[in-house]
Scaffold this motif. Sequence first.
Motif, PDB file in Angstrom:
ATOM      1  N   LYS A  41      -8.088  -1.078  -1.477  1.00 61.41           N
ATOM      2  CA  LYS A  41      -7.480   0.354  -0.888  1.00 61.41           C
ATOM      3  C   LYS A  41      -6.430   0.053  -0.168  1.00 61.41           C
ATOM      4  N   SER A  42      -6.251  -0.956   0.852  1.00 65.08           N
ATOM      5  CA  SER A  42      -5.156  -1.127   1.683  1.00 65.08           C
ATOM      6  C   SER A  42      -4.032  -1.699   0.704  1.00 65.08           C
ATOM      7  N   THR A  43      -4.439  -2.537  -0.186  1.00 63.66           N
ATOM      8  CA  THR A  43      -3.183  -3.256  -1.038  1.00 63.66           C
ATOM      9  C   THR A  43      -2.473  -2.102  -1.965  1.00 63.66           C
ATOM     10  N   ALA A 169      -2.516   6.990   4.759  1.00 66.34           N
ATOM     11  CA  ALA A 169      -3.319   6.882   5.862  1.00 66.34           C
ATOM     12  C   ALA A 169      -4.255   5.732   5.375  1.00 66.34           C
ATOM     13  N   ASP A 170      -4.144   4.566   6.219  1.00 63.47           N
ATOM     14  CA  ASP A 170      -5.150   3.798   5.813  1.00 63.47           C
ATOM     15  C   ASP A 170      -6.464   3.467   6.612  1.00 63.47           C
ATOM     16  N   GLU A 171      -7.432   3.921   6.322  1.00 63.22           N
ATOM     17  CA  GLU A 171      -8.629   4.335   7.169  1.00 63.22           C
ATOM     18  C   GLU A 171      -8.232   4.573   8.539  1.00 63.22           C
ATOM     19  N   PRO A 172      -7.729   5.807   8.515  1.00 71.20           N
ATOM     20  CA  PRO A 172      -7.143   6.187   9.879  1.00 71.20           C
ATOM     21  C   PRO A 172      -8.195   6.629  10.988  1.00 71.20           C
TER      22      PRO A 172
HETATM   23 MG   LIG Z   1      -8.177  -2.058   4.266  1.00 71.45          MG
END
Ligand SMILES: [Mg+2]
Lengths: 250, 612
Positions: A41-43, A169-172
């Motif tokens: 996901k972050s990637t 938004a990365d796991e905000p």
């Molecule tokens: Mg991540």
Amino acid sequence: MLQIRNLTKIYDGGVKALDNVSFDVPDGQFLAVIGLSGSGKSTLLRCINRLIEPTDGQILWNGEDITKASPEEMRRIRRKIGMVFQHFNLVHRSKVITNVLAGRLGYVNPAWSLLNRFPKDDIEKAYKQLERVGIADKANHRADELSGGQQQRVGIARALMQDPAMILADEPVASLDPVLAHSIMKHLEDINDTDGVSVLCSLHFLDLVHRYADRVVALNAGKLVFEGLPKEIDDKKFKDIYGRDAERVG
Amino acid sequence: MKNNKKASPWKSLQIGLATLLGLVVFAYGFQITQVNLEELRSEKRQESLVRVTRALAQPEIFEYDQTEEIVNQPFYVTCPSSGSETNIPEPDTSAPYLVITPACANPGDIVQVEGFNFAPYTTGPVRFVPGSDPTNIVSLGRDTAETDGNGHFVVSMEIPDRPSDDVQYIRATLKKNVGAPHLTQTAYDTWDKIVETVFLALLATVFGTMLAIPLSFMAARNLMKTVKSPLTSIALSTLGWPIGIVIGFIVVRWVGGLSSGLGSNIWINLASIVITPVVVIFGLRWALPQEETALPGRALQITRLGVILLEVLIGFFGLFQLAALTMSIGKSLETSLGSFGFLGYFLFQVGDIITILTPALGALAAGGTLSNFMGRIGQLASEKLPMATTKILNIVLSAAAGATVLGLIGQLVEWLYQIGNPLYVLWAPVTVGAIAGLLLAVFTKAKESLPIGLVIYSITRTLLNTMRSVEALVMAIVFVIAVGIGPFAGVMALGLHTIVSLAKLYSEQVESIMAGPLEAIEATGANRLQTIIYAVIPQIVPPYISYTMYRWDINVRMSTIIGFVGGGGIGFLLQQNINLLNYRAASAQMIAIAVVVSIMDYISSVMRERVV
Ligand SMILES: [Mg+2]
Ligand SMILES: Nc1ncnc2c1ncn2[C@@H]1O[C@H](COP(=O)(O)OP(=O)(O)OP(=O)(O)O)[C@@H](O)[C@H]1O
């Protein structure tokens, strides 16, 4: 319109974090990205503004290929993409207002940054954004004096300073308690609704997905395993996304 | 655990062998370093040790003014054969006088020396003066006389082995302290030098820190890792440096000539110092708008570039005028301020430094700017041009860049070692450089981004590590040869050492900052400079301050001994006094060093607490 085409990312160590991922995000959509820890996901989110250099594939934004942009063009593209992080990523020793103003860096002339000068309009704007997320009184505190929820609001204000057309938004809300999580998600929802900003948000909790997302994409080991509406995630889909042994909670 | 127990006999044997080896090493070490306690026990050593220790315990800081009464009493060693003692005149009993009984003696005899009419309560040596000259300053013996309330004393002294037919003398020198104690000349000298020492450390720390900061960014892996450029851009910006430096130097010197052509009229200077900053600020405000959403047109961009260049020239002109003004003010102050003339001297020197440094500054600025500009052109070219054209361009430019760099290095070697053969110091390096550049261009993809940041990082790191292993004292020796004995050499040596060691320490701090904020600032579209200013610098301020303080401590300590090799400061005085066996003065200087070092230590620890 954001179009992801055959996006692949292989890290230096040989890990295939994204494997031929393709999907579209129409303007103004609230898209949730879900998947297990380590699913990419972050990637994915970082490839979109090229904080991470994709190995292969295309990312078309309103027809312009982000993966081909020169450094100068990248600066212009990035300033239209706000980003919000799980760990807020504020500069701790700087004041809140400075952190918010930093959202303007893609617009101001770098020469003036040497002198730490921002245009008057930007400073006013920064106070307005802080008001919008409800922490105008903290403007002159140091960022690390704030609680987690407050820090994330500063993060959102910083993203808003960019006049973004899209927010990543990365796991905000992953480091916040459930009540705060909803308040932060509501801010994102409001930005999505009133300003028409597309939001790509990776999330861990399905109830948040159901409550806020227009649409969902799910990753598993770098592959796109689901794309559709939140309510379409039934038990079978759930097991595809999270694995055979996963149990639904909440 | 079990394994350990099983192997225990082996382990014991290993320990035994290791101990034996240790013993051998130490035994050898003793021999090499000539550890010899016998030497310590020898009487001669002990005596001088006591003497030195006593001298050290009596630092020459305060002294009294003294009155001195000297009386030389004629005296025969071996009595004259004919018994002609009448040669000795009767002493004048109205003034201080000596009576020696007997009036002549053989070497080794004990005689009694009695003094009369001296000032009461005075002390001083009673000594034998060899030769027939009463003003002879050489004297033998260590007897001390002390007068009572009537100015009378009695001393027994042994006659040394100096027989002579002529008359010789016994001298009593009685001294009395008068008035309040005051500082000695040594104390004043020490004060002068300790001030020099502190400022030496200060200058070295300030200059060292200023240069170490940019270097530390270049030596930080996390910042440099992301710096990548296509070859076209790298080659062009490499070429930009030398060209820019030459152009900048020439142009700025020309501006300097223009400025000095105006003469040193204070009013002209003053007017230009007021006007130029205003012009520059307004010009730059116009040419560098704070924020722009739309890209400016070509014509506007070029006009702006022209305006910026003009403003920079005007700025340099202002700098030269400022230098001229400070120099003339300094000169007039130096004569008119009296004991504060050093302020005038300082101003004059500052002006001079500005005049000397400005062309260098201009050269560096022009080099950096041109390199940056050409790099951008290269970037643009490699984006826009077709593959094949880029490849050819790369081959040409990269060969040129390689040839230039190695050619310049060759010229540096020539300058250093005066080889004098252009084949080795010009043509060979140029050819090798050209071929290397050519190969690089041939074997890389035309538009690929190369990790130039990592290359710069490695070079900087290697340089820093090599230089850091050279002791500051050794650097001082080199600089003493280069710029002569004195504090300037010390400043240069300490400054250089500060640069390399701080740059290393700083860069480690940069490498350990949190990556999150960096990523966040980059994501806003900030460029590299902005990322450093807004994400890196706030994070490294506390460690930078504490390392600078730590370095300041070291520099104060180092500056006290850098004088031993001619680098100025108090060490020079200390070494001189030790060599002259003037231990009481040396003691004063050692105390001064201890006081200064501990005061600095205290100040820096207080400041560190405050800031961090
Ligand atoms: Mg991540
Ligand atoms: N810098 C890197 N170098 C090498 N491998 C990496 C790097 N970053 C991530 N990976 C690997 O890539 C895969 C995807 O990681 P990513 O961080 O995108 O997952 P994620 O879905 O965001 O996980 P989480 O929910 O835990 O944040 C993982 O297997 C991870 O180990």
